[in-house]
Design an enzyme around this catalytic site. Structure first.
Site, PDB file in Angstrom:
ATOM      1  N   HIS A  36       0.868  -1.184   0.000  1.00 28.62           N
ATOM      2  CA  HIS A  36       0.000   0.000   0.000  1.00 28.62           C
ATOM      3  C   HIS A  36       0.907   1.237   0.000  1.00 28.62           C
ATOM      4  CE1 HIS A  36       1.084   0.134   4.208  1.00 28.62           C
ATOM      5  NE2 HIS A  36       0.514  -1.042   4.426  1.00 28.62           N
ATOM      6  N   HIS A  39       4.043   1.330   2.182  1.00 27.83           N
ATOM      7  CA  HIS A  39       5.199   0.635   1.602  1.00 27.83           C
ATOM      8  C   HIS A  39       5.829   1.450   0.471  1.00 27.83           C
ATOM      9  CE1 HIS A  39       2.721  -2.953   3.024  1.00 27.83           C
ATOM     10  NE2 HIS A  39       3.854  -3.130   3.658  1.00 27.83           N
ATOM     11  N   GLN A  63       7.588 -15.011  12.678  1.00 31.08           N
ATOM     12  CA  GLN A  63       7.145 -13.884  13.497  1.00 31.08           C
ATOM     13  C   GLN A  63       5.650 -13.919  13.809  1.00 31.08           C
ATOM     14  OE1 GLN A  63       8.377 -10.976  10.400  1.00 31.08           O
ATOM     15  NE2 GLN A  63       6.537  -9.850  10.973  1.00 31.08           N
ATOM     16  N   ASP A 152       5.528   0.764  12.697  1.00 40.41           N
ATOM     17  CA  ASP A 152       5.894  -0.364  13.566  1.00 40.41           C
ATOM     18  C   ASP A 152       7.051   0.115  14.441  1.00 40.41           C
ATOM     19  OD1 ASP A 152       4.244  -2.715  12.304  1.00 40.41           O
ATOM     20  OD2 ASP A 152       5.055  -1.567  10.643  1.00 40.41           O
ATOM     21  N   SER A 188      -1.540  -3.418   5.818  1.00 36.35           N
ATOM     22  CA  SER A 188      -2.049  -4.519   4.984  1.00 36.35           C
ATOM     23  C   SER A 188      -3.274  -5.138   5.642  1.00 36.35           C
ATOM     24  CB  SER A 188      -0.973  -5.581   4.796  1.00 36.35           C
ATOM     25  OG  SER A 188       0.194  -4.989   4.279  1.00 36.35           O
ATOM     26  N   ARG A 189      -3.311  -5.101   6.971  1.00 37.19           N
ATOM     27  CA  ARG A 189      -4.438  -5.723   7.698  1.00 37.19           C
ATOM     28  C   ARG A 189      -5.734  -4.924   7.554  1.00 37.19           C
ATOM     29  NH1 ARG A 189      -0.256  -7.569  11.295  1.00 37.19           N
ATOM     30  NH2 ARG A 189      -0.425  -9.822  11.530  1.00 37.19           N
TER      31      ARG A 189
HETATM   32  P1  AMP Z   1       4.921  -5.003   6.576  1.00 36.08           P
HETATM   33  O1  AMP Z   1       4.716  -5.418   5.169  1.00 36.08           O
HETATM   34  O2  AMP Z   1       3.669  -4.690   7.319  1.00 36.08           O
HETATM   35  O3  AMP Z   1       5.864  -5.893   7.329  1.00 36.08           O
HETATM   36  O4  AMP Z   1       5.652  -3.592   6.494  1.00 36.08           O
HETATM   37  C1  AMP Z   1       6.843  -3.439   5.757  1.00 36.08           C
HETATM   38  C2  AMP Z   1       7.431  -2.095   6.075  1.00 36.08           C
HETATM   39  O5  AMP Z   1       6.501  -1.070   5.723  1.00 36.08           O
HETATM   40  C3  AMP Z   1       7.726  -1.932   7.577  1.00 36.08           C
HETATM   41  O6  AMP Z   1       8.951  -1.245   7.735  1.00 36.08           O
HETATM   42  C4  AMP Z   1       6.573  -1.114   8.048  1.00 36.08           C
HETATM   43  O7  AMP Z   1       6.856  -0.341   9.193  1.00 36.08           O
HETATM   44  C5  AMP Z   1       6.319  -0.219   6.835  1.00 36.08           C
HETATM   45  N1  AMP Z   1       4.961   0.308   6.868  1.00 36.08           N
HETATM   46  C6  AMP Z   1       3.813  -0.394   7.033  1.00 36.08           C
HETATM   47  N2  AMP Z   1       2.754   0.442   7.078  1.00 36.08           N
HETATM   48  C7  AMP Z   1       3.248   1.702   6.938  1.00 36.08           C
HETATM   49  C8  AMP Z   1       2.663   3.012   6.907  1.00 36.08           C
HETATM   50  N3  AMP Z   1       1.345   3.189   7.032  1.00 36.08           N
HETATM   51  N4  AMP Z   1       3.488   4.064   6.757  1.00 36.08           N
HETATM   52  C9  AMP Z   1       4.826   3.898   6.632  1.00 36.08           C
HETATM   53  N5  AMP Z   1       5.436   2.698   6.656  1.00 36.08           N
HETATM   54  C10 AMP Z   1       4.666   1.597   6.813  1.00 36.08           C
END
Ligand code: AMP
Length: 285
Positions: A36, A39, A63, A152, A188-189
């Site tokens: 999204h 990312h 994880q 995060d 993503s959730r």
């Molecule tokens: P994930 O796919 O959820 O593991 O996230 C991958 C990376 O994208 C991680 O470093 C997250 O912190 C970052 N991320 C996820 N959501 C956001 C957001 N809304 N804004 C900025 N970074 C994000």
């Protein structure tokens, strides 16, 4: 350059060999996919700062503390590939669990003093899984910079500390949280929320922001701030609060009186979907 997809470690090495030989600056954006705008903000920043951008897409079983969460985690591979392409990513590394974990993972990375707070308190082993897979990905890609979201926050603090304490030669870049127009942090959730749940979800960010404003206005009593925030969130019966904490941004330990910059972090369930968010806050000068 067209996007190259690498599914195995040798394909990744092939895709990176010219850049490595040419001394190019490699940037890495680790993700679990279902990409999204949060990312893509990381991908864009990496694109602006690096010669070659590697996105990794791996839903890391190590994880996940709940089997149903791992099963239900959204997977949108073809869309993700197109998004990476549009954002100028050079290499998309999408290993299978067998590639990342060909046998039992006997050596893992722990950041025990940072794991007992916030998400770590209710998700045992989660950050061991994160720290271990990020170490493996950083070793495989060997980037100069790796990009992570502040969304995060505990993960970012643990990764920064891990890289410092284990002398991993990479610069960790922390990026601002990207939000929908109504304030909900992109995740993503969010795709798993029902329309009713999606309608109330922005309350989490609103309560965090109100608490941050209260801190800025000179309210420094953490237990009062937390009680007020919990009361507002609990007024929406769909929310089940996991935690609402005010912590030191370096050690993640709860603070009782806010006298220096803090992080306000919360996690709450809407049905079975767990949302997390956090904001910075500083007391008045
Ligand atoms: P994930 O796919 O959820 O593991 O996230 C991958 C990376 O994208 C991680 O470093 C997250 O912190 C970052 N991320 C996820 N959501 C956001 C957001 N809304 N804004 C900025 N970074 C994000």
């Amino acid at each position: 350059m067209a996007l190259r997809r690498a599914d195995t470690i040798s394909q990744l090495d092939d895709a990176l060999s010219d850049a490595r030989r040419g001394g190019q600056r490699i940037g890495c954006v680790p993700t679990m996919g279902a990409l999204h705008a949060g990312h893509t903000s990381l991908l864009d920043r990496a694109r602006a700062e690096c010669d070659l951008v590697v996105a990794t897409l791996f839903v890391n079983p190590l994880q996940f503390d709940r089997a149903d969460d791992l099963t239900n985690y959204p997977r949108t591979m073809e869309d993700d590939r197109a998004i990476c392409e549009r954002h100028g990513t050079d290499v998309l590394f999408c290993p299978t669990p067998e590639v990342m974990y060909p046998g039992p993972q006997l050596v893992t990375v722990d950041a025990t003093p940072l794991e007992g707070f916030l998400c770590g308190a209710t998700r045992p082993g989660h950050f061991r899984g994160v720290a271990t897979v990020v170490t493996k990905l950083l070793n495989l890609v060997a980037p100069e910079r790796a990009y992570f979201g502040q969304k995060d926050f505990q993960q970012l603090v643990i990764i920064r500390t891990m890289v410092r304490d284990l002398n991993i030669g990479v610069e960790i870049v922390g990026c601002e949280t990207v939000r929908d127009d109504d304030g909900l942090a992109l995740s993503s959730r969010n795709a798993l929320l029902s329309p009713n749940q999606r309608a109330v979800a922005p309350l989490l960010a609103a309560v965090l922001n109100d608490t941050s404003s209260a801190v800025a206005a000179g309210n420094g009593d953490a237990s009062k701030l937390i009680a007020a925030a919990r009361a507002t969130l609990s007024a929406e019966p769909q929310f089940e609060i996991d935690y609402f904490e005010i912590v030191d941004p370096g050690t993640l330990e709860p603070v009782s009186t806010v006298t220096a910059p803090v992080r306000i972090a919360a996690a709450a369930y809407l049905g079975t979907t767990r949302l997390i968010d956090n904001v910075a806050a500083s007391p008045p000068d």
